[in-house]
Design a protein around this motif. Structure first.
Motif, PDB file in Angstrom:
ATOM      1  N   GLN A  27      15.321  -4.233   5.484  1.00  0.00           N
ATOM      2  CA  GLN A  27      15.226  -3.000   4.696  1.00  0.00           C
ATOM      3  C   GLN A  27      16.267  -2.996   3.569  1.00  0.00           C
ATOM      4  O   GLN A  27      15.977  -2.575   2.446  1.00  0.00           O
ATOM      5  CB  GLN A  27      15.418  -1.772   5.584  1.00  0.00           C
ATOM      6  CG  GLN A  27      14.289  -1.525   6.550  1.00  0.00           C
ATOM      7  CD  GLN A  27      14.586  -0.348   7.471  1.00  0.00           C
ATOM      8  OE1 GLN A  27      15.234   0.615   7.083  1.00  0.00           O
ATOM      9  NE2 GLN A  27      14.107  -0.436   8.706  1.00  0.00           N
ATOM     10  N   LEU A  28      17.470  -3.447   3.884  1.00  0.00           N
ATOM     11  CA  LEU A  28      18.537  -3.511   2.878  1.00  0.00           C
ATOM     12  C   LEU A  28      18.154  -4.468   1.750  1.00  0.00           C
ATOM     13  O   LEU A  28      18.285  -4.135   0.567  1.00  0.00           O
ATOM     14  CB  LEU A  28      19.851  -3.953   3.527  1.00  0.00           C
ATOM     15  CG  LEU A  28      21.025  -4.141   2.581  1.00  0.00           C
ATOM     16  CD1 LEU A  28      21.487  -2.802   2.009  1.00  0.00           C
ATOM     17  CD2 LEU A  28      22.183  -4.829   3.287  1.00  0.00           C
ATOM     18  N   PHE A  29      17.678  -5.644   2.108  1.00  0.00           N
ATOM     19  CA  PHE A  29      17.263  -6.622   1.100  1.00  0.00           C
ATOM     20  C   PHE A  29      16.150  -6.036   0.224  1.00  0.00           C
ATOM     21  O   PHE A  29      16.171  -6.171  -0.999  1.00  0.00           O
ATOM     22  CB  PHE A  29      16.797  -7.927   1.762  1.00  0.00           C
ATOM     23  CG  PHE A  29      17.896  -8.913   2.020  1.00  0.00           C
ATOM     24  CD1 PHE A  29      17.946 -10.109   1.344  1.00  0.00           C
ATOM     25  CD2 PHE A  29      18.900  -8.645   2.947  1.00  0.00           C
ATOM     26  CE1 PHE A  29      18.959 -11.029   1.573  1.00  0.00           C
ATOM     27  CE2 PHE A  29      19.918  -9.546   3.197  1.00  0.00           C
ATOM     28  CZ  PHE A  29      19.950 -10.746   2.511  1.00  0.00           C
ATOM     29  N   GLU A  30      15.191  -5.382   0.860  1.00  0.00           N
ATOM     30  CA  GLU A  30      14.088  -4.779   0.116  1.00  0.00           C
ATOM     31  C   GLU A  30      14.590  -3.695  -0.840  1.00  0.00           C
ATOM     32  O   GLU A  30      14.175  -3.625  -1.997  1.00  0.00           O
ATOM     33  CB  GLU A  30      13.069  -4.184   1.085  1.00  0.00           C
ATOM     34  CG  GLU A  30      11.843  -3.640   0.383  1.00  0.00           C
ATOM     35  CD  GLU A  30      10.824  -3.079   1.370  1.00  0.00           C
ATOM     36  OE1 GLU A  30      10.143  -2.109   0.988  1.00  0.00           O
ATOM     37  OE2 GLU A  30      10.707  -3.604   2.484  1.00  0.00           O
ATOM     38  N   ALA A  31      15.513  -2.857  -0.382  1.00  0.00           N
ATOM     39  CA  ALA A  31      16.052  -1.776  -1.221  1.00  0.00           C
ATOM     40  C   ALA A  31      16.754  -2.328  -2.461  1.00  0.00           C
ATOM     41  O   ALA A  31      16.728  -1.714  -3.516  1.00  0.00           O
ATOM     42  CB  ALA A  31      17.012  -0.904  -0.408  1.00  0.00           C
ATOM     43  N   HIS A  32      17.379  -3.498  -2.325  1.00  0.00           N
ATOM     44  CA  HIS A  32      18.085  -4.121  -3.445  1.00  0.00           C
ATOM     45  C   HIS A  32      17.182  -5.009  -4.295  1.00  0.00           C
ATOM     46  O   HIS A  32      17.602  -5.483  -5.354  1.00  0.00           O
ATOM     47  CB  HIS A  32      19.258  -4.959  -2.931  1.00  0.00           C
ATOM     48  CG  HIS A  32      20.472  -4.162  -2.593  1.00  0.00           C
ATOM     49  ND1 HIS A  32      21.357  -3.722  -3.534  1.00  0.00           N
ATOM     50  CD2 HIS A  32      20.941  -3.716  -1.400  1.00  0.00           C
ATOM     51  CE1 HIS A  32      22.322  -3.056  -2.955  1.00  0.00           C
ATOM     52  NE2 HIS A  32      22.100  -3.027  -1.653  1.00  0.00           N
ATOM     53  N   GLY A  33      15.982  -5.280  -3.812  1.00  0.00           N
ATOM     54  CA  GLY A  33      15.094  -6.183  -4.539  1.00  0.00           C
ATOM     55  C   GLY A  33      15.465  -7.641  -4.362  1.00  0.00           C
ATOM     56  O   GLY A  33      15.092  -8.485  -5.172  1.00  0.00           O
ATOM     57  N   TRP A  34      16.202  -7.952  -3.294  1.00  0.00           N
ATOM     58  CA  TRP A  34      16.577  -9.335  -3.016  1.00  0.00           C
ATOM     59  C   TRP A  34      15.452 -10.004  -2.238  1.00  0.00           C
ATOM     60  O   TRP A  34      14.951  -9.451  -1.269  1.00  0.00           O
ATOM     61  CB  TRP A  34      17.843  -9.404  -2.171  1.00  0.00           C
ATOM     62  CG  TRP A  34      19.075  -8.830  -2.803  1.00  0.00           C
ATOM     63  CD1 TRP A  34      19.418  -8.834  -4.113  1.00  0.00           C
ATOM     64  CD2 TRP A  34      20.149  -8.173  -2.105  1.00  0.00           C
ATOM     65  NE1 TRP A  34      20.632  -8.221  -4.285  1.00  0.00           N
ATOM     66  CE2 TRP A  34      21.106  -7.811  -3.070  1.00  0.00           C
ATOM     67  CE3 TRP A  34      20.392  -7.865  -0.772  1.00  0.00           C
ATOM     68  CZ2 TRP A  34      22.282  -7.153  -2.744  1.00  0.00           C
ATOM     69  CZ3 TRP A  34      21.570  -7.212  -0.444  1.00  0.00           C
ATOM     70  CH2 TRP A  34      22.508  -6.865  -1.422  1.00  0.00           C
ATOM     71  N   PRO A  35      15.045 -11.202  -2.625  1.00  0.00           N
ATOM     72  CA  PRO A  35      13.991 -11.884  -1.874  1.00  0.00           C
ATOM     73  C   PRO A  35      14.473 -12.261  -0.476  1.00  0.00           C
ATOM     74  O   PRO A  35      15.620 -12.675  -0.302  1.00  0.00           O
ATOM     75  CB  PRO A  35      13.694 -13.132  -2.715  1.00  0.00           C
ATOM     76  CG  PRO A  35      14.894 -13.333  -3.568  1.00  0.00           C
ATOM     77  CD  PRO A  35      15.537 -11.987  -3.751  1.00  0.00           C
ATOM     78  N   CYS A  36      13.597 -12.081   0.505  1.00  0.00           N
ATOM     79  CA  CYS A  36      13.931 -12.472   1.872  1.00  0.00           C
ATOM     80  C   CYS A  36      12.651 -12.720   2.654  1.00  0.00           C
ATOM     81  O   CYS A  36      11.572 -12.295   2.252  1.00  0.00           O
ATOM     82  CB  CYS A  36      14.789 -11.414   2.568  1.00  0.00           C
ATOM     83  SG  CYS A  36      13.931  -9.891   2.970  1.00  0.00           S
ATOM     84  N   GLU A  37      12.805 -13.406   3.779  1.00  0.00           N
ATOM     85  CA  GLU A  37      11.686 -13.653   4.673  1.00  0.00           C
ATOM     86  C   GLU A  37      12.214 -13.805   6.093  1.00  0.00           C
ATOM     87  O   GLU A  37      13.346 -14.226   6.311  1.00  0.00           O
ATOM     88  CB  GLU A  37      10.894 -14.890   4.265  1.00  0.00           C
ATOM     89  CG  GLU A  37      11.669 -16.185   4.374  1.00  0.00           C
ATOM     90  CD  GLU A  37      10.880 -17.393   3.891  1.00  0.00           C
ATOM     91  OE1 GLU A  37       9.793 -17.221   3.317  1.00  0.00           O
ATOM     92  OE2 GLU A  37      11.371 -18.512   4.083  1.00  0.00           O
ATOM     93  N   PHE A  38      11.356 -13.447   7.032  1.00  0.00           N
ATOM     94  CA  PHE A  38      11.699 -13.629   8.436  1.00  0.00           C
ATOM     95  C   PHE A  38      11.463 -15.086   8.809  1.00  0.00           C
ATOM     96  O   PHE A  38      10.384 -15.619   8.574  1.00  0.00           O
ATOM     97  CB  PHE A  38      10.841 -12.726   9.334  1.00  0.00           C
ATOM     98  CG  PHE A  38      11.270 -11.291   9.312  1.00  0.00           C
ATOM     99  CD1 PHE A  38      12.247 -10.840  10.178  1.00  0.00           C
ATOM    100  CD2 PHE A  38      10.715 -10.393   8.408  1.00  0.00           C
ATOM    101  CE1 PHE A  38      12.660  -9.510  10.165  1.00  0.00           C
ATOM    102  CE2 PHE A  38      11.110  -9.070   8.378  1.00  0.00           C
ATOM    103  CZ  PHE A  38      12.091  -8.616   9.259  1.00  0.00           C
ATOM    104  N   VAL A  39      12.487 -15.717   9.359  1.00  0.00           N
ATOM    105  CA  VAL A  39      12.342 -17.071   9.892  1.00  0.00           C
ATOM    106  C   VAL A  39      11.662 -16.965  11.250  1.00  0.00           C
ATOM    107  O   VAL A  39      10.787 -17.748  11.583  1.00  0.00           O
ATOM    108  CB  VAL A  39      13.717 -17.764  10.008  1.00  0.00           C
ATOM    109  CG1 VAL A  39      13.598 -19.126  10.666  1.00  0.00           C
ATOM    110  CG2 VAL A  39      14.374 -17.863   8.635  1.00  0.00           C
ATOM    111  N   ASN A  40      12.085 -15.973  12.024  1.00  0.00           N
ATOM    112  CA  ASN A  40      11.451 -15.583  13.285  1.00  0.00           C
ATOM    113  C   ASN A  40      11.902 -14.146  13.550  1.00  0.00           C
ATOM    114  O   ASN A  40      12.549 -13.541  12.697  1.00  0.00           O
ATOM    115  CB  ASN A  40      11.796 -16.545  14.436  1.00  0.00           C
ATOM    116  CG  ASN A  40      13.289 -16.656  14.681  1.00  0.00           C
ATOM    117  OD1 ASN A  40      13.989 -15.642  14.806  1.00  0.00           O
ATOM    118  ND2 ASN A  40      13.788 -17.879  14.744  1.00  0.00           N
ATOM    119  N   GLU A  41      11.584 -13.590  14.697  1.00  0.00           N
ATOM    120  CA  GLU A  41      11.906 -12.172  14.936  1.00  0.00           C
ATOM    121  C   GLU A  41      13.399 -11.902  15.003  1.00  0.00           C
ATOM    122  O   GLU A  41      13.827 -10.757  14.848  1.00  0.00           O
ATOM    123  CB  GLU A  41      11.217 -11.662  16.202  1.00  0.00           C
ATOM    124  CG  GLU A  41      11.727 -12.280  17.484  1.00  0.00           C
ATOM    125  CD  GLU A  41      10.993 -11.770  18.709  1.00  0.00           C
ATOM    126  OE1 GLU A  41      11.594 -11.813  19.783  1.00  0.00           O
ATOM    127  OE2 GLU A  41       9.835 -11.335  18.585  1.00  0.00           O
TER     128      GLU A  41
END
Length: 173
Positions: A27-41
Motif C-alpha cells: 500500500q505504501l509503495f502504491e501511494a508513492h507510485g513506486w513500482p513493486c511486485e509480490f515475490v510470494n505472500e
C-alpha cells in the motif's frame, strides 16, 4: 483515524488500520507510485529512486519470528580486489548507524542495507511505521552512497572517503 501525510505531493491519505506487513508495504509503495511486485505472500520487491541511484527494496516477512526484514540495495557490486577497503569502510559506516547495518553478500559482492523490525504478537504493521522504516533505509543508502563510490571507484582510503562523504552530505542541505 487520523490522517498521515504521504510525501507524494497528493492529498493526505487516511491511515489505514494496521495490516499484515507485506500488504502494508505494498500500500505504501502504491501511494508513492513506486513500482513493486509480490515475490510470494511473504515477500515484496520494489524500486525507489534515491538521491544517487534507484534502490531495489526487498521486504521479507517471517511470521514465525514476527520479524520484517527490509533490504535496500543501492546497485553497488564490490569487486574482489576492493573487498578489503570496502569492509573497512563498512565497519566505519556501521559505527554511524543507530538502526540497521550495511553488509556485502558473500555471493556476488552486492552491497546492501539491512534492517529488521520486530513486530508485536499480532504481527501487524502501521502505515506510519512502514513509511519511517522505508524512508530510513533510503536515507541511509543516500547518506553513505558517496563514501562507497569514493572507495570503489575513486581509490580513496576508507576513512578519507567517509569524511569526504560526510562533508558533501552536510553541504547538501
Amino acid at each position: 483515524m487520523g490522517k498521515l501525510m504521504m510525501n507524494t505531493g497528493r492529498e493526505p491519505i487516511e491511515e489505514a488500520d494496521d495490516a499484515a506487513p507485506v500488504e502494508m508495504l505494498a500500500q505504501l509503495f502504491e501511494a508513492h507510485g513506486w513500482p513493486c511486485e509480490f515475490v510470494n505472500e511473504d515477500e515484496l520487491s520494489g524500486e525507489i529512486q534515491g538521491s544517487w541511484a534507484t534502490y531495489q527494496m526487498r521486504c521479507i516477512w517471517r511470521a514465525e519470528d514476527n520479524v520484517l526484514q527490509l533490504l535496500c540495495l543501492p546497485e553497488i557490486r564490490v569487486p574482489d580486489a576492493k573487498r578489503k577497503p570496502a569492509y573497512e569502510l563498512l565497519a566505519l559506516v556501521n559505527e554511524q548507524l543507530w538502526l540497521g547495518h550495511f553488509d556485502i553478500w558473500s555471493n556476488g559482492g552486492v552491497l546492501l542495507y539491512r534492517h529488521g523490525l520486530m513486530l508485536g504478537p499480532d504481527g501487524m504493521l502501521s502505515l506510519s511505521m512502514a513509511q519511517v522504516a522505508v524512508e530510513s533505509a533510503v536515507s541511509e543508502c543516500d547518506r553513505f552512497y558517496p563514501a562507497f563510490q569514493f572507495v570503489l571507484w575513486g581509490d580513496k582510503r576508507p576513512k578519507d572517503a567517509l569524511e569526504a562523504a560526510m562533508v558533501d552530505a552536510a553541504g547538501e542541505a
